[in-house]
Design a protein around this motif. Structure first.
Motif, PDB file in Angstrom:
ATOM      1  N   CYS A  64       2.930   4.046 -10.873  1.00 30.47           N
ATOM      2  CA  CYS A  64       2.402   2.768 -11.665  1.00 30.47           C
ATOM      3  C   CYS A  64       1.099   3.882 -12.479  1.00 30.47           C
ATOM      4  O   CYS A  64       0.585   4.007 -11.435  1.00 30.47           O
ATOM      5  CB  CYS A  64       1.486   1.961 -11.038  1.00 30.47           C
ATOM      6  SG  CYS A  64       0.687   0.311 -12.424  1.00 30.47           S
ATOM      7  N   ILE A  66      -1.878   2.604 -12.870  1.00 32.43           N
ATOM      8  CA  ILE A  66      -2.817   1.805 -12.806  1.00 32.43           C
ATOM      9  C   ILE A  66      -2.848   1.350 -11.419  1.00 32.43           C
ATOM     10  O   ILE A  66      -4.161   2.162 -10.659  1.00 32.43           O
ATOM     11  CB  ILE A  66      -2.763  -0.052 -12.815  1.00 32.43           C
ATOM     12  CG1 ILE A  66      -2.588   0.421 -14.716  1.00 32.43           C
ATOM     13  CG2 ILE A  66      -3.750  -0.314 -12.464  1.00 32.43           C
ATOM     14  CD1 ILE A  66      -2.054  -1.081 -15.305  1.00 32.43           C
ATOM     15  N   CYS A  67      -2.044   1.604 -10.254  1.00 31.18           N
ATOM     16  CA  CYS A  67      -2.137   1.349  -8.909  1.00 31.18           C
ATOM     17  C   CYS A  67      -1.786   2.555  -7.832  1.00 31.18           C
ATOM     18  O   CYS A  67      -1.058   2.893  -6.850  1.00 31.18           O
ATOM     19  CB  CYS A  67      -1.938  -0.145  -7.914  1.00 31.18           C
ATOM     20  SG  CYS A  67      -0.857  -1.140  -9.107  1.00 31.18           S
ATOM     21  N   CYS A  90       6.232  -1.618 -11.453  1.00 34.85           N
ATOM     22  CA  CYS A  90       5.156  -2.107 -10.439  1.00 34.85           C
ATOM     23  C   CYS A  90       5.367  -3.303 -10.013  1.00 34.85           C
ATOM     24  O   CYS A  90       4.661  -4.268 -10.645  1.00 34.85           O
ATOM     25  CB  CYS A  90       4.207  -1.826 -11.326  1.00 34.85           C
ATOM     26  SG  CYS A  90       2.140  -1.559  -9.699  1.00 34.85           S
ATOM     27  N   CYS A  93       1.185  -4.458  -9.567  1.00 41.76           N
ATOM     28  CA  CYS A  93       0.486  -5.381 -10.786  1.00 41.76           C
ATOM     29  C   CYS A  93       1.437  -6.063 -11.280  1.00 41.76           C
ATOM     30  O   CYS A  93       1.141  -6.216 -12.462  1.00 41.76           O
ATOM     31  CB  CYS A  93      -0.139  -4.819 -11.402  1.00 41.76           C
ATOM     32  SG  CYS A  93       0.453  -3.266 -12.320  1.00 41.76           S
ATOM     33  N   SER A  95       3.003  -4.289 -14.360  1.00 33.89           N
ATOM     34  CA  SER A  95       3.355  -3.613 -15.729  1.00 33.89           C
ATOM     35  C   SER A  95       4.589  -3.691 -14.940  1.00 33.89           C
ATOM     36  O   SER A  95       4.858  -2.347 -14.002  1.00 33.89           O
ATOM     37  CB  SER A  95       1.730  -2.856 -15.331  1.00 33.89           C
ATOM     38  OG  SER A  95       2.197  -1.899 -14.635  1.00 33.89           O
TER      39      SER A  95
END
Ligand SMILES: [Zn+2]
Length: 333
Positions: A64, A66-67, A90, A93, A95
Protein backbone atom coordinates in the motif's frame (compact mmCIF):
# COMPACT_ATOMS: atom_id res chain seq x y z
CA UNK A 1 -0.47 -15.01 -1.59
CA UNK A 2 -3.65 -14.31 0.32
CA UNK A 3 -6.90 -13.98 -1.61
CA UNK A 4 -10.09 -12.40 -0.43
CA UNK A 5 -13.46 -11.82 -1.99
CA UNK A 6 -15.44 -8.59 -1.60
CA UNK A 7 -16.74 -9.62 1.81
CA UNK A 8 -13.15 -9.92 3.00
CA UNK A 9 -13.04 -13.69 3.47
CA UNK A 10 -9.57 -14.98 2.67
CA UNK A 11 -8.63 -18.21 1.04
CA UNK A 12 -5.26 -19.86 0.57
CA UNK A 13 -4.36 -19.49 -3.06
CA UNK A 14 -0.75 -20.57 -3.31
CA UNK A 15 -1.24 -24.27 -4.02
CA UNK A 16 -3.98 -23.56 -6.55
CA UNK A 17 -1.76 -21.18 -8.49
CA UNK A 18 1.09 -23.70 -8.53
CA UNK A 19 -1.21 -26.29 -10.04
CA UNK A 20 -2.26 -23.84 -12.77
CA UNK A 21 1.33 -22.98 -13.63
CA UNK A 22 2.49 -26.61 -13.62
CA UNK A 23 -0.45 -27.66 -15.72
CA UNK A 24 0.06 -24.84 -18.23
CA UNK A 25 3.75 -25.71 -18.70
CA UNK A 26 2.77 -29.19 -19.82
CA UNK A 27 0.09 -27.89 -22.18
CA UNK A 28 0.17 -27.20 -25.86
CA UNK A 29 -0.08 -23.59 -26.83
CA UNK A 30 -3.65 -23.81 -28.10
CA UNK A 31 -4.67 -25.53 -24.87
CA UNK A 32 -3.10 -22.70 -22.85
CA UNK A 33 -5.06 -20.18 -24.89
CA UNK A 34 -8.29 -22.08 -24.39
CA UNK A 35 -7.68 -22.95 -20.75
CA UNK A 36 -6.29 -19.65 -19.56
CA UNK A 37 -7.13 -16.77 -21.84
CA UNK A 38 -10.68 -17.37 -23.00
CA UNK A 39 -12.36 -18.11 -19.66
CA UNK A 40 -14.20 -14.92 -18.75
CA UNK A 41 -15.30 -15.91 -15.24
CA UNK A 42 -13.56 -14.43 -12.18
CA UNK A 43 -11.84 -17.81 -11.65
CA UNK A 44 -10.78 -17.76 -15.31
CA UNK A 45 -9.41 -14.23 -14.99
CA UNK A 46 -7.42 -15.41 -11.97
CA UNK A 47 -5.84 -18.11 -14.15
CA UNK A 48 -4.58 -15.40 -16.52
CA UNK A 49 -3.30 -13.29 -13.63
CA UNK A 50 -1.52 -16.26 -12.03
CA UNK A 51 0.02 -17.24 -15.35
CA UNK A 52 1.31 -13.68 -15.91
CA UNK A 53 2.70 -13.55 -12.37
CA UNK A 54 4.61 -16.76 -13.04
CA UNK A 55 6.09 -15.14 -16.18
CA UNK A 56 7.24 -12.10 -14.18
CA UNK A 57 4.82 -9.80 -16.00
CA UNK A 58 2.53 -8.95 -13.08
CA UNK A 59 3.61 -8.29 -9.51
CA UNK A 60 3.25 -11.18 -7.05
CA UNK A 61 2.96 -8.84 -4.09
CA UNK A 62 1.92 -5.24 -3.71
CA UNK A 63 2.43 -2.75 -0.91
CA UNK A 64 0.00 0.00 0.00
CA UNK A 65 1.36 3.44 -0.95
CA UNK A 66 -0.18 4.95 2.18
CA UNK A 67 0.59 2.45 4.95
CA UNK A 68 3.19 0.17 3.25
CA UNK A 69 1.08 -2.82 4.28
CA UNK A 70 1.14 -5.97 2.17
CA UNK A 71 -2.04 -5.82 0.09
CA UNK A 72 -4.56 -8.63 -0.52
CA UNK A 73 -5.94 -9.63 -3.88
CA UNK A 74 -9.67 -9.15 -3.85
CA UNK A 75 -12.43 -9.81 -6.33
CA UNK A 76 -13.84 -6.66 -7.95
CA UNK A 77 -16.79 -6.63 -10.25
CA UNK A 78 -16.69 -3.18 -11.77
CA UNK A 79 -17.64 -2.41 -15.32
CA UNK A 80 -15.08 -0.95 -17.71
CA UNK A 81 -12.48 -1.88 -20.28
CA UNK A 82 -9.83 -2.47 -17.64
CA UNK A 83 -12.03 -4.60 -15.42
CA UNK A 84 -9.81 -7.53 -14.52
CA UNK A 85 -12.28 -8.76 -11.87
CA UNK A 86 -9.45 -8.73 -9.30
CA UNK A 87 -7.51 -5.93 -7.63
CA UNK A 88 -5.11 -5.29 -4.75
CA UNK A 89 -6.66 -3.97 -1.52
CA UNK A 90 -4.97 -2.72 1.60
CA UNK A 91 -6.28 -4.57 4.68
CA UNK A 92 -5.59 -1.49 6.83
CA UNK A 93 -6.88 1.49 4.86
CA UNK A 94 -8.91 -0.37 2.19
CA UNK A 95 -7.28 1.56 -0.65
CA UNK A 96 -7.33 -0.24 -4.00
CA UNK A 97 -4.59 -0.68 -6.62
CA UNK A 98 -4.83 -2.26 -10.05
CA UNK A 99 -3.27 -5.69 -10.44
CA UNK A 100 -1.51 -4.13 -13.46
CA UNK A 101 0.37 -1.53 -11.38
CA UNK A 102 3.86 -1.06 -12.77
CA UNK A 103 3.40 -3.64 -15.53
CA UNK A 104 3.46 -3.61 -19.35
CA UNK A 105 -0.34 -3.79 -19.26
CA UNK A 106 -0.94 -0.68 -17.18
CA UNK A 107 -3.29 1.68 -18.98
CA UNK A 108 -4.22 -0.67 -21.83
CA UNK A 109 -7.98 -0.45 -22.26
CA UNK A 110 -8.65 -4.14 -22.77
CA UNK A 111 -9.31 -6.99 -20.32
CA UNK A 112 -6.11 -8.92 -19.58
CA UNK A 113 -7.35 -12.27 -20.80
CA UNK A 114 -8.37 -10.83 -24.18
CA UNK A 115 -5.09 -8.93 -24.40
CA UNK A 116 -3.23 -12.17 -23.77
CA UNK A 117 -5.28 -13.99 -26.37
CA UNK A 118 -4.30 -11.33 -28.93
CA UNK A 119 -0.61 -11.70 -28.05
CA UNK A 120 -0.96 -15.48 -28.32
CA UNK A 121 -2.63 -14.99 -31.72
CA UNK A 122 0.23 -12.81 -32.95
CA UNK A 123 2.79 -15.42 -31.82
CA UNK A 124 0.91 -18.20 -33.62
CA UNK A 125 0.44 -16.04 -36.75
CA UNK A 126 -3.33 -16.05 -36.48
CA UNK A 127 -4.75 -13.34 -38.73
CA UNK A 128 -5.79 -10.13 -37.03
CA UNK A 129 -9.38 -10.39 -38.23
CA UNK A 130 -9.71 -13.95 -36.89
CA UNK A 131 -8.12 -13.02 -33.56
CA UNK A 132 -10.32 -10.01 -32.87
CA UNK A 133 -13.37 -12.05 -33.89
CA UNK A 134 -12.43 -14.85 -31.47
CA UNK A 135 -12.49 -12.57 -28.43
CA UNK A 136 -14.73 -9.80 -29.71
CA UNK A 137 -12.47 -6.77 -29.38
CA UNK A 138 -12.29 -3.74 -31.65
CA UNK A 139 -10.04 -3.71 -34.71
CA UNK A 140 -8.03 -0.77 -33.39
CA UNK A 141 -7.15 -2.66 -30.21
CA UNK A 142 -6.11 -5.67 -32.28
CA UNK A 143 -3.93 -3.54 -34.55
CA UNK A 144 -2.31 -1.93 -31.50
CA UNK A 145 -1.54 -5.23 -29.78
CA UNK A 146 0.01 -6.71 -32.96
CA UNK A 147 2.09 -3.51 -33.30
CA UNK A 148 3.26 -3.78 -29.66
CA UNK A 149 4.41 -7.33 -30.35
CA UNK A 150 6.42 -6.11 -33.34
CA UNK A 151 7.82 -3.30 -31.16
CA UNK A 152 9.17 -6.01 -28.84
CA UNK A 153 10.80 -7.63 -31.91
CA UNK A 154 12.46 -4.34 -32.88
CA UNK A 155 13.57 -3.70 -29.31
CA UNK A 156 15.10 -7.17 -29.04
CA UNK A 157 16.96 -6.84 -32.35
CA UNK A 158 18.42 -3.49 -31.25
CA UNK A 159 19.21 -4.48 -27.65
CA UNK A 160 20.05 -8.15 -28.15
CA UNK A 161 23.36 -9.53 -29.40
CA UNK A 162 24.75 -7.80 -32.53
CA UNK A 163 23.51 -9.42 -35.72
CA UNK A 164 26.58 -10.87 -37.47
CA UNK A 165 26.48 -13.30 -40.36
CA UNK A 166 29.11 -15.59 -41.85
CA UNK A 167 32.54 -16.37 -40.41
CA UNK A 168 35.65 -18.29 -41.44
CA UNK A 169 34.82 -20.57 -44.37
CA UNK A 170 31.24 -19.27 -44.57
CA UNK A 171 29.49 -17.63 -47.50
CA UNK A 172 27.14 -14.68 -47.25
CA UNK A 173 25.07 -13.67 -50.29
CA UNK A 174 24.00 -10.04 -50.63
CA UNK A 175 21.47 -8.26 -52.81
CA UNK A 176 19.03 -5.36 -52.91
CA UNK A 177 15.36 -5.76 -53.62
CA UNK A 178 12.59 -3.29 -54.28
CA UNK A 179 9.55 -3.46 -51.99
CA UNK A 180 7.02 -1.49 -53.96
CA UNK A 181 3.69 -1.08 -52.32
CA UNK A 182 0.42 -0.18 -53.80
CA UNK A 183 0.00 3.38 -52.71
CA UNK A 184 -0.29 6.85 -54.08
CA UNK A 185 0.28 10.24 -52.56
CA UNK A 186 -2.50 12.79 -52.15
CA UNK A 187 -2.09 14.02 -55.72
CA UNK A 188 -2.46 10.53 -57.13
CA UNK A 189 1.20 10.01 -57.98
CA UNK A 190 2.68 6.59 -57.36
CA UNK A 191 4.96 6.58 -54.32
CA UNK A 192 8.69 6.07 -54.92
CA UNK A 193 9.98 2.50 -54.56
CA UNK A 194 11.35 1.30 -51.23
CA UNK A 195 14.69 -0.48 -51.49
CA UNK A 196 15.80 -3.07 -48.97
CA UNK A 197 19.38 -4.28 -48.71
CA UNK A 198 19.73 -7.87 -47.56
CA UNK A 199 22.39 -10.38 -46.58
CA UNK A 200 21.95 -14.12 -45.98
CA UNK A 201 24.22 -16.65 -44.32
CA UNK A 202 23.81 -19.78 -46.44
CA UNK A 203 25.29 -22.11 -43.82
CA UNK A 204 21.87 -22.08 -42.10
CA UNK A 205 18.79 -23.88 -43.46
CA UNK A 206 16.73 -21.96 -44.23
CA UNK A 207 19.27 -19.18 -44.76
CA UNK A 208 19.53 -16.70 -41.88
CA UNK A 209 19.22 -13.09 -42.95
CA UNK A 210 19.61 -9.44 -42.15
CA UNK A 211 17.68 -6.65 -43.88
CA UNK A 212 17.79 -2.89 -43.79
CA UNK A 213 15.77 -0.28 -45.71
CA UNK A 214 18.13 2.00 -47.66
CA UNK A 215 17.62 5.45 -49.18
CA UNK A 216 20.52 5.02 -51.60
CA UNK A 217 22.11 1.97 -53.17
CA UNK A 218 25.59 3.47 -53.40
CA UNK A 219 28.84 2.22 -51.87
CA UNK A 220 28.73 4.87 -49.12
CA UNK A 221 25.41 3.39 -47.92
CA UNK A 222 25.88 -0.34 -48.52
CA UNK A 223 29.52 -1.02 -47.57
CA UNK A 224 29.17 0.13 -43.93
CA UNK A 225 26.08 -2.11 -43.52
CA UNK A 226 28.08 -5.08 -44.78
CA UNK A 227 31.00 -4.26 -42.46
CA UNK A 228 28.69 -3.95 -39.45
CA UNK A 229 26.95 -7.28 -39.95
CA UNK A 230 29.62 -9.69 -41.08
CA UNK A 231 32.06 -11.83 -39.13
CA UNK A 232 35.75 -11.84 -40.10
CA UNK A 233 36.80 -14.49 -42.59
CA UNK A 234 33.57 -14.42 -44.62
CA UNK A 235 33.35 -14.84 -48.39
CA UNK A 236 30.73 -12.55 -49.98
CA UNK A 237 28.83 -13.45 -53.13
CA UNK A 238 26.95 -10.76 -55.08
CA UNK A 239 25.93 -9.65 -58.52
CA UNK A 240 27.96 -7.04 -60.46
CA UNK A 241 26.28 -3.96 -58.93
CA UNK A 242 28.92 -1.20 -59.08
CA UNK A 243 28.47 -0.19 -55.43
CA UNK A 244 29.81 -3.62 -54.44
CA UNK A 245 33.23 -3.06 -56.05
CA UNK A 246 34.88 -2.11 -52.76
CA UNK A 247 33.73 -5.16 -50.79
CA UNK A 248 36.94 -7.14 -51.26
CA UNK A 249 38.89 -4.33 -49.59
CA UNK A 250 36.68 -4.20 -46.47
CA UNK A 251 38.44 -5.33 -43.28
CA UNK A 252 37.64 -8.92 -42.39
CA UNK A 253 36.27 -9.94 -45.78
CA UNK A 254 38.15 -12.98 -47.04
CA UNK A 255 36.96 -12.84 -50.66
CA UNK A 256 34.36 -11.14 -52.82
CA UNK A 257 33.07 -13.23 -55.73
CA UNK A 258 30.51 -12.10 -58.28
CA UNK A 259 28.11 -13.54 -60.80
CA UNK A 260 27.30 -11.60 -63.97
CA UNK A 261 23.54 -11.96 -64.29
CA UNK A 262 23.51 -10.61 -67.83
CA UNK A 263 25.47 -13.73 -68.80
CA UNK A 264 24.61 -16.50 -66.33
CA UNK A 265 22.86 -17.36 -63.04
CA UNK A 266 25.72 -19.43 -61.68
CA UNK A 267 29.41 -19.15 -62.51
CA UNK A 268 31.67 -22.01 -63.49
CA UNK A 269 33.03 -22.01 -59.92
CA UNK A 270 29.51 -22.18 -58.43
CA UNK A 271 29.03 -18.55 -57.38
CA UNK A 272 25.36 -17.50 -57.35
CA UNK A 273 22.80 -15.39 -55.47
CA UNK A 274 19.90 -17.88 -55.61
CA UNK A 275 19.67 -18.20 -51.84
CA UNK A 276 19.00 -14.53 -51.24
CA UNK A 277 16.51 -14.52 -54.13
CA UNK A 278 14.63 -17.28 -52.29
CA UNK A 279 14.91 -15.28 -49.08
CA UNK A 280 13.31 -12.22 -50.73
CA UNK A 281 10.47 -14.46 -51.90
CA UNK A 282 9.90 -15.73 -48.36
CA UNK A 283 9.89 -12.21 -46.92
CA UNK A 284 7.49 -10.90 -49.58
CA UNK A 285 5.19 -13.89 -49.20
CA UNK A 286 4.96 -13.27 -45.46
CA UNK A 287 4.05 -9.63 -46.10
CA UNK A 288 1.43 -10.74 -48.61
CA UNK A 289 -0.05 -13.10 -46.03
CA UNK A 290 -0.60 -10.04 -43.86
CA UNK A 291 -2.61 -8.63 -46.79
CA UNK A 292 -0.08 -6.01 -47.73
CA UNK A 293 1.78 -3.75 -45.39
CA UNK A 294 1.66 0.03 -45.24
CA UNK A 295 4.94 1.70 -46.20
CA UNK A 296 5.41 3.24 -42.78
CA UNK A 297 4.95 -0.19 -41.16
CA UNK A 298 7.48 -1.97 -43.40
CA UNK A 299 10.46 -1.57 -41.00
CA UNK A 300 8.53 -3.20 -38.18
CA UNK A 301 7.40 -6.11 -40.40
CA UNK A 302 10.99 -6.67 -41.54
CA UNK A 303 11.99 -6.71 -37.87
CA UNK A 304 9.27 -9.25 -37.15
CA UNK A 305 10.58 -11.47 -39.97
CA UNK A 306 14.16 -11.27 -38.66
CA UNK A 307 12.92 -11.83 -35.09
CA UNK A 308 10.96 -14.96 -36.02
CA UNK A 309 14.04 -16.34 -37.81
CA UNK A 310 16.03 -16.04 -34.60
CA UNK A 311 13.54 -16.44 -31.75
CA UNK A 312 10.32 -17.81 -33.17
CA UNK A 313 10.91 -20.65 -35.60
CA UNK A 314 8.15 -22.51 -33.72
CA UNK A 315 4.97 -20.81 -32.51
CA UNK A 316 5.56 -22.16 -29.00
CA UNK A 317 9.06 -20.69 -29.06
CA UNK A 318 7.77 -17.37 -30.38
CA UNK A 319 5.22 -17.17 -27.57
CA UNK A 320 7.72 -18.00 -24.83
CA UNK A 321 10.49 -15.74 -26.15
CA UNK A 322 8.09 -12.85 -26.61
CA UNK A 323 7.11 -13.04 -22.93
CA UNK A 324 10.70 -13.32 -21.76
CA UNK A 325 11.51 -10.22 -23.82
CA UNK A 326 8.46 -8.26 -22.64
CA UNK A 327 9.58 -8.99 -19.06
CA UNK A 328 13.12 -7.85 -19.96
CA UNK A 329 11.90 -4.65 -21.65
CA UNK A 330 9.36 -3.83 -18.93
CA UNK A 331 10.83 -5.06 -15.64
CA UNK A 332 8.48 -4.85 -12.67
CA UNK A 333 9.44 -2.13 -10.17
ZN1 LIG B 1 -3.17 1.09 3.26
Amino acid sequence: MRLANDSGACIRHHSASLIIVERSLAMSLSAIAQYIFTDDTAAGRMKTITWLQAQGLLANTMHCNICSTNMDMVQRNREGTQNDKWAWRCPDCSSIKSIRSGSWFEGVRCPLNKLMYLVYSWATKRSLSQAIGDVNVGKKMGINVYQWCRDICSWTLVNGPDIKLGGPGQIVQIDESVFTHQGKNKRGHALPPVWVFGMVDISHAPALGYMEIVDQRDAATLLPIISDHINPGTTVWSDMWAAYNGIGALPGILRHETVNHSRQFITGTGVHTNTIETYWNRVKLSLKAMRGVRRESLPSYLDEFMWRERYGTSTQGAFQKLFEQIAAKHPLP
